[in-house]
Design a protein around this motif. Sequence first.
Motif, PDB file in Angstrom:
ATOM      1  N   ARG A  72       0.764  -1.196  -0.017  1.00  0.00           N
ATOM      2  CA  ARG A  72       0.118   0.121  -0.097  1.00  0.00           C
ATOM      3  C   ARG A  72       1.094   1.064   0.187  1.00  0.00           C
ATOM      4  O   ARG A  72       1.822   1.195   0.685  1.00  0.00           O
ATOM      5  N   CYS A  73       0.513   2.122  -0.825  1.00  0.00           N
ATOM      6  CA  CYS A  73       1.385   3.551  -0.856  1.00  0.00           C
ATOM      7  C   CYS A  73       1.019   4.287   0.356  1.00  0.00           C
ATOM      8  O   CYS A  73      -0.401   4.590   0.621  1.00  0.00           O
ATOM      9  N   SER A  75       2.919   7.341   1.339  1.00  0.00           N
ATOM     10  CA  SER A  75       2.980   9.066   1.032  1.00  0.00           C
ATOM     11  C   SER A  75       4.132   9.116   0.016  1.00  0.00           C
ATOM     12  O   SER A  75       4.920   8.042  -0.394  1.00  0.00           O
ATOM     13  N   SER A  76       4.545  10.259  -0.256  1.00  0.00           N
ATOM     14  CA  SER A  76       5.453  10.347  -1.276  1.00  0.00           C
ATOM     15  C   SER A  76       6.094  11.887  -1.294  1.00  0.00           C
ATOM     16  O   SER A  76       5.273  12.897  -0.890  1.00  0.00           O
ATOM     17  N   CYS A  82      -0.274   9.140  -3.977  1.00  0.00           N
ATOM     18  CA  CYS A  82      -0.963   7.719  -3.852  1.00  0.00           C
ATOM     19  C   CYS A  82      -2.472   7.553  -4.197  1.00  0.00           C
ATOM     20  O   CYS A  82      -3.145   8.589  -4.349  1.00  0.00           O
ATOM     21  N   GLU A  84      -5.579   6.537  -3.157  1.00  0.00           N
ATOM     22  CA  GLU A  84      -5.956   6.164  -1.850  1.00  0.00           C
ATOM     23  C   GLU A  84      -6.964   4.841  -1.927  1.00  0.00           C
ATOM     24  O   GLU A  84      -7.576   4.709  -2.709  1.00  0.00           O
ATOM     25  N   TYR A 117       2.870  -0.911  -9.610  1.00  0.00           N
ATOM     26  CA  TYR A 117       3.018   0.349  -9.127  1.00  0.00           C
ATOM     27  C   TYR A 117       1.695   1.338  -9.630  1.00  0.00           C
ATOM     28  O   TYR A 117       1.383   2.139  -8.653  1.00  0.00           O
ATOM     29  N   ILE A 120      -1.373   1.640  -7.159  1.00  0.00           N
ATOM     30  CA  ILE A 120      -1.264   2.261  -5.942  1.00  0.00           C
ATOM     31  C   ILE A 120      -0.775   3.452  -5.870  1.00  0.00           C
ATOM     32  O   ILE A 120      -0.768   4.419  -4.882  1.00  0.00           O
ATOM     33  N   ALA A 121       0.002   4.196  -7.156  1.00  0.00           N
ATOM     34  CA  ALA A 121       0.515   5.445  -7.328  1.00  0.00           C
ATOM     35  C   ALA A 121       0.624   6.068  -8.588  1.00  0.00           C
ATOM     36  O   ALA A 121       0.537   5.216  -9.485  1.00  0.00           O
ATOM     37  N   ILE A 128       7.797   6.015  -3.804  1.00  0.00           N
ATOM     38  CA  ILE A 128       6.803   6.220  -2.689  1.00  0.00           C
ATOM     39  C   ILE A 128       7.291   5.650  -1.434  1.00  0.00           C
ATOM     40  O   ILE A 128       8.096   4.544  -1.541  1.00  0.00           O
ATOM     41  N   ILE A 130       6.041   2.929   1.300  1.00  0.00           N
ATOM     42  CA  ILE A 130       4.927   1.856   1.254  1.00  0.00           C
ATOM     43  C   ILE A 130       5.046   1.292   2.707  1.00  0.00           C
ATOM     44  O   ILE A 130       5.715   1.313   3.347  1.00  0.00           O
TER      45      ILE A 130
END
Length: 135
Positions: A72-73, A75-76, A82, A84, A117, A120-121, A128, A130
């Motif tokens: 799960r993503c 943040s970045s 991400c 959501e 990828y 999730i992003a 990211i 994760i």
Amino acid sequence: MCNLLVLSFLLIFLPSLSTADVGTASSYGPPFLPTVCFGGDESQFPPDNLFAAAGEGIWDNGASCGRQYIVRCLSSATPDACVEGQRVQIVVVDRATELHSTPSSYGTTLVLSRRAYGLIAKQTVDEINIEFTQV
């Protein structure tokens, strides 16, 4: 007395509920040649193209080959990177340091296939943060 019971419950049961790890992820595209885990046998790729290469932190001397993770993503550095509420289940098919194509960022925990990828992003983001859990 009630507070002591609640505290005891939390100390006993909460550690077992929290089994996820945190790390970073990047992505990579073709050519996909799983040389380390499966000796170049492309039939070992899952048909849905949800796979990854393991970074050194989880490589585990090759024991990570074939492991599955829910990713799960979190943040970045890029705002709103991400997707959501999305999670993806991947299988490890290679070692990140041995990839035949260039990852979007080096030194990450997992290098996800572009398809995984992208679920999730945003594809335009190189790296990211994760949360991942072994299945």
